[in-house]
Each structure stands twice: as structure tokens, then as C-alpha cells.
Design a protein around this motif. Sequence first.
Motif, short mmCIF file in Angstrom:
data_model
loop_
_atom_site.label_atom_id
_atom_site.label_comp_id
_atom_site.label_asym_id
_atom_site.label_seq_id
_atom_site.Cartn_x
_atom_site.Cartn_y
_atom_site.Cartn_z
N THR A 39 3.63 -2.87 1.85
CA THR A 39 2.49 -2.47 2.74
C THR A 39 2.60 -3.37 4.04
O THR A 39 1.93 -2.82 5.14
CB THR A 39 1.05 -2.99 2.19
OG1 THR A 39 1.10 -4.25 1.95
CG2 THR A 39 0.68 -2.18 1.07
N SER A 98 -5.63 2.29 -2.62
CA SER A 98 -4.64 3.25 -2.94
C SER A 98 -4.80 4.47 -1.99
O SER A 98 -3.55 4.96 -1.56
CB SER A 98 -4.58 3.68 -4.30
OG SER A 98 -4.38 2.67 -5.33
N VAL A 117 3.78 0.51 -5.13
CA VAL A 117 3.51 -0.57 -4.07
C VAL A 117 3.64 -1.91 -4.55
O VAL A 117 2.93 -2.43 -5.25
CB VAL A 117 1.98 -0.28 -3.57
CG1 VAL A 117 1.72 -1.34 -2.31
CG2 VAL A 117 1.75 1.22 -2.98
N SER A 136 -5.66 4.81 1.01
CA SER A 136 -5.28 4.67 2.24
C SER A 136 -3.83 4.31 2.30
O SER A 136 -3.11 5.08 3.16
CB SER A 136 -5.93 3.12 2.84
OG SER A 136 -7.25 3.11 2.54
N VAL A 137 -3.18 4.03 1.25
CA VAL A 137 -1.78 3.89 1.36
C VAL A 137 -1.07 5.22 1.20
O VAL A 137 -0.16 5.62 1.90
CB VAL A 137 -1.19 3.08 0.13
CG1 VAL A 137 0.49 2.87 -0.07
CG2 VAL A 137 -1.76 1.47 0.27
N ARG A 138 -1.69 6.19 0.40
CA ARG A 138 -1.38 7.69 0.19
C ARG A 138 -1.51 8.18 1.32
O ARG A 138 -0.62 9.17 1.76
CB ARG A 138 -2.30 8.30 -0.85
CG ARG A 138 -2.12 7.88 -2.34
CD ARG A 138 -3.07 8.51 -3.13
NE ARG A 138 -2.71 9.91 -3.34
CZ ARG A 138 -1.52 10.35 -4.11
NH1 ARG A 138 -1.09 9.26 -5.16
NH2 ARG A 138 -1.00 11.38 -4.18
N TYR A 152 -4.65 -3.03 0.46
CA TYR A 152 -5.17 -1.66 0.79
C TYR A 152 -5.52 -0.84 -0.53
O TYR A 152 -4.77 -0.64 -1.45
CB TYR A 152 -4.26 -1.17 1.86
CG TYR A 152 -4.14 -1.92 2.91
CD1 TYR A 152 -4.79 -1.82 4.08
CD2 TYR A 152 -2.79 -2.64 3.08
CE1 TYR A 152 -4.74 -2.69 5.49
CE2 TYR A 152 -2.26 -3.39 4.30
CZ TYR A 152 -3.30 -3.51 5.21
OH TYR A 152 -3.06 -4.08 6.27
N LEU A 210 5.25 -0.10 5.86
CA LEU A 210 5.08 1.08 5.06
C LEU A 210 6.27 2.18 5.73
O LEU A 210 6.85 2.99 5.18
CB LEU A 210 3.80 1.62 5.27
CG LEU A 210 2.70 1.17 4.06
CD1 LEU A 210 1.47 1.91 4.08
CD2 LEU A 210 3.31 1.56 2.60
#
Length: 201
Positions: free
Chosen positions: A116, A151, A140, A153-155, A149, A119
Motif C-alpha cells: 500500500t 479493501s 495486499v 479503497s485499494v480496489r 486501507y 501501489l
Amino acid sequence: MIFGRSERGKHPVEPVTLKILVAGGFGVGKTTLVGAVSEIKPLRTEELLTEAGRPVDDTTGVEGKNTTTVAMDFGRITLREDLVLYLFGTPGQDRFWFLWDELATGALGAVVLADTRRLEDSFAAVDYFERRSIPFLVGVNCFDGADRYPSQSVRAALDLDPNVPLVLCDARDRESVKDVLIGVVQHAMAYATDRRAAVTT
């Protein structure tokens, strides 16, 4: 003569072997992941980072890293008596990406490891597997001290399709890595089933 078990039971089950790639940017934990779960001594092709490579090896965020994979990592894990995974960790730097096509040949699926803190280093791996229609899961890697963060938001940051699984993991922990590998096998099998169904309809 009376046997205590069936003739079939006398012979060992021949396991199905599947090839899984472990990809991602430089320093995201690919070598660590393969080593954490492999039941054999992993094959590693790590070399020391040198001053000559400093202009092209971006160590921002991983300043303590002093080695890099220059060809691949290789390990093996038996998930069940009848299922063995061969793990191939890809090199992370741009200048070694020419090896990816060779490593990807015959792969059932892939794990894209993400950090993260960096990224953007995972974008190339995500694009690679999307373009080649190779099913993949994003893991992650939860580094100590890194911000966590949601999930979703990461996606969104990785612009993942809704059907691509994303899981949190610890590349140092065997059980965590096993969960990731089980997840990518399940996803790849479902992906293959969906593609066969699409062809026959």
C-alpha cells in the motif's frame, strides 16, 4: 487371497500439478512469500544491488533491501494429497520483464502482491495478467508500520474488475500465504468454468 483394501487403494494417487505465478513490483515480498510456504528449499536467483544499478532500481520505501531477483524464485507446496502447486516468483524490475512471458506459459493463475505504500508498482502486473486473460488474485502484503486501507479503497486505486479477488495477507506467514494460494486456485477454476460456459452458449 483377500486384500484389506481395494486394488485402487493400493496405488498412490497421482497428484495434479498446477503452476502459479507470484508477481508484483520490486520489494513487495515475492521471494518472502515463496520461501514462507515452500516445502522444499526454494530456488532463488537473488543478486546484490549494486551502485551501477542504483539509477534504475528504485528503492524508495524499501531502503533496507539489498538484493533483487534476477530470474525467478521457485517453490512447491502440496495443498492436498492430490494437488501440488509449483510457485514461480517473477522478477520485479522493469528490465527483467522480458522473462515474464516465459514464466507465464502454462500458468493456471497468478498472485499479484501489492504494497500500500507503493501501489503504483503493482499496476504493470495487473495490466499484464488482464491483457493475457490470466486469472489473478491481488494479495495486499501488510508490512509492519504501513498504513492500512479498506479493501474497497485499494480496489479502486488499482482499478480492479469486480470479479478479481483481493485479500490482505502476511507474506512471512505460512498459513496466510496458504489462504492466498487456495484463493487463487479457486478463482482460476471458477474463471475457467465461466469461460467454458461462455463458449458453449
